[in-house]
Scaffold this motif. Structure first.
Motif: not given
Length: 175
Positions: A106-116, A90-99
């Protein structure tokens, strides 16, 4: 070196040129509440961190990737696996978009899908979790979109502007 490619973004390993970007994010007090940061980071410390960013997730117990636009090297945000636990998969997951202008695209959504997908199919993790402030509706919507379920509330978990706030724990199990 890891590079994960999506339709309009890709995730890449951190590079020395990311120093100023990471410095700006780590020292942005408006996101300290989600990153558990309490003091500023120096460029020196971030440079040292980048010099060791080549460690694999089994050694570092974390993986931080830059979120970039297709064919555009500068980072728009960061996405992390943290508290990596290979014994329990298991692992924790976090994301931040700067601006702000990059949010809602859809940047965060696509990034999260790739990392999952990377976590479940390359690292063979059984579960991911995310800690999200209960008022952070955008993050809650993002994570629940991918099947994360709220499994609990940590009461009065975050002190922000002299007021305590609850934090929810979301979990996604690889079935």
């Amino acid at each position: 070196m890891i590079t994960l490619k999506g339709e309009s973004i890709y995730l890449r390993a951190l590079e020395p040129q990311d120093l100023e970007f990471i410095y700006a994010i780590e020292n942005d007090q408006s996101i300290w509440e989600v990153s558990n940061t309490q003091t500023p980071y120096s460029r020196f410390l971030i440079k040292q961190y980048l010099e060791n960013a080549h460690q694999d997730i089994y050694e570092a117990k974390q993986l931080r990737l830059a979120i970039c636009r297709d064919e555009d090297f500068p980072a728009l945000g960061l996405i992390d696996l943290f508290d990596f636990d290979p014994r329990n998969n298991r692992a924790g997951i976090g994301i931040v978009i700067q601006k702000d202008e990059n949010k809602g695209q859809n940047i965060g959504s696509e990034a999260l899908e790739l990392l999952i997908k990377y976590a479940f199919y390359n690292l063979n993790l059984h579960q991911l979790y995310a800690n999200i402030g209960v008022e952070n509706e955008a993050s809650i919507a993002l994570f629940t979109k991918f099947g994360f379920e709220k499994i609990g509330i940590k009461k009065d978990w975050i002190l922000l502007h002299n007021k305590y706030h609850d934090e929810a724990v979301f979990q996604l199990i690889n079935k």
